[in-house]
Design a protein around this motif. Structure first.
Motif, short mmCIF file in Angstrom:
data_model
loop_
_atom_site.label_atom_id
_atom_site.label_comp_id
_atom_site.label_asym_id
_atom_site.label_seq_id
_atom_site.Cartn_x
_atom_site.Cartn_y
_atom_site.Cartn_z
N PHE A 282 40.11 38.26 31.45
CA PHE A 282 39.96 38.63 32.86
C PHE A 282 38.57 38.25 33.35
O PHE A 282 37.61 38.20 32.59
CB PHE A 282 40.23 40.13 33.09
CG PHE A 282 39.31 41.04 32.35
CD1 PHE A 282 38.18 41.55 32.98
CD2 PHE A 282 39.56 41.42 31.05
CE1 PHE A 282 37.33 42.40 32.31
CE2 PHE A 282 38.72 42.27 30.37
CZ PHE A 282 37.60 42.76 31.00
N ALA A 283 38.52 37.95 34.63
CA ALA A 283 37.26 37.56 35.27
C ALA A 283 36.68 38.78 35.96
O ALA A 283 37.41 39.59 36.54
CB ALA A 283 37.51 36.45 36.29
N SER A 284 35.36 38.91 35.89
CA SER A 284 34.68 39.98 36.63
C SER A 284 33.35 39.43 37.14
O SER A 284 32.82 38.45 36.62
CB SER A 284 34.46 41.20 35.74
OG SER A 284 33.68 40.87 34.63
N CYS A 285 32.85 40.07 38.18
CA CYS A 285 31.63 39.62 38.83
C CYS A 285 30.63 40.77 38.90
O CYS A 285 31.02 41.94 38.96
CB CYS A 285 31.97 39.11 40.24
SG CYS A 285 30.56 38.42 41.13
N TRP B 127 33.56 42.92 41.87
CA TRP B 127 34.89 42.32 41.95
C TRP B 127 35.43 42.09 40.55
O TRP B 127 34.68 41.79 39.62
CB TRP B 127 34.81 40.99 42.69
CG TRP B 127 36.08 40.21 42.71
CD1 TRP B 127 37.07 40.28 43.62
CD2 TRP B 127 36.51 39.24 41.74
NE1 TRP B 127 38.09 39.42 43.29
CE2 TRP B 127 37.76 38.77 42.13
CE3 TRP B 127 35.94 38.74 40.58
CZ2 TRP B 127 38.46 37.82 41.41
CZ3 TRP B 127 36.64 37.79 39.84
CH2 TRP B 127 37.89 37.34 40.28
N TYR B 128 36.73 42.22 40.38
CA TYR B 128 37.36 41.86 39.11
C TYR B 128 38.80 41.45 39.36
O TYR B 128 39.42 41.85 40.35
CB TYR B 128 37.29 43.00 38.09
CG TYR B 128 38.01 44.26 38.53
CD1 TYR B 128 39.34 44.48 38.16
CD2 TYR B 128 37.38 45.21 39.31
CE1 TYR B 128 40.00 45.62 38.57
CE2 TYR B 128 38.03 46.35 39.72
CZ TYR B 128 39.34 46.56 39.34
OH TYR B 128 39.99 47.69 39.75
N SER C 293 35.94 37.79 30.24
CA SER C 293 36.00 38.62 29.04
C SER C 293 37.39 38.53 28.43
O SER C 293 38.37 38.28 29.12
CB SER C 293 35.71 40.08 29.40
OG SER C 293 34.45 40.19 30.01
N GLY D 123 38.21 33.50 39.02
CA GLY D 123 36.78 33.73 39.13
C GLY D 123 36.11 32.68 39.99
O GLY D 123 35.26 32.99 40.83
N HIS E 131 36.79 33.35 43.59
CA HIS E 131 35.96 34.43 44.11
C HIS E 131 34.56 33.91 44.46
O HIS E 131 34.02 34.23 45.52
CB HIS E 131 35.83 35.57 43.08
CG HIS E 131 34.74 36.54 43.42
ND1 HIS E 131 34.81 37.39 44.51
CD2 HIS E 131 33.54 36.75 42.85
CE1 HIS E 131 33.70 38.09 44.56
NE2 HIS E 131 32.91 37.73 43.57
N LEU F 90 29.49 35.58 37.47
CA LEU F 90 30.85 35.65 36.96
C LEU F 90 30.84 35.68 35.44
O LEU F 90 30.05 35.00 34.79
CB LEU F 90 31.64 34.43 37.43
CG LEU F 90 33.10 34.40 37.08
CD1 LEU F 90 33.85 35.49 37.83
CD2 LEU F 90 33.68 33.05 37.39
#
Length: 63
Positions: A29-32, A36-37, A22, A51, A54, A19
């Motif tokens: 925002f969270a992204s993996c 996934w985002y 940013s 996040g 998720h 994870l």
């Protein structure tokens, strides 16, 4: 002639879940690493919680 055999079923590694949070301007925002985002949020805390949710759904412990 290609001699490499395909991997047996069930042996393909799934992508690891890493994870990252940013920031772009006033949005976070969270992204993996699995693709996934989450949508951009003004609340950094909400982005972190999404996040973490998720990771919990994927069975991965947060760092």
């Amino acid at each position: 002639m290609h001699s490499e055999l395909p991997a047996p079923p069930g042996t393909t590694r799934m992508p690891e879940h890493r994870l990252s949070i940013s920031e772009r301007g006033s949005f976070a925002f969270a992204s993996c690493s699995c693709g996934w985002y989450a949508p951009a949020r003004r609340s950094r805390d909400l982005a972190r919680r999404e996040g973490a949710d998720h990771l919990a759904e994927s069975g991965t412990e947060p760092d």
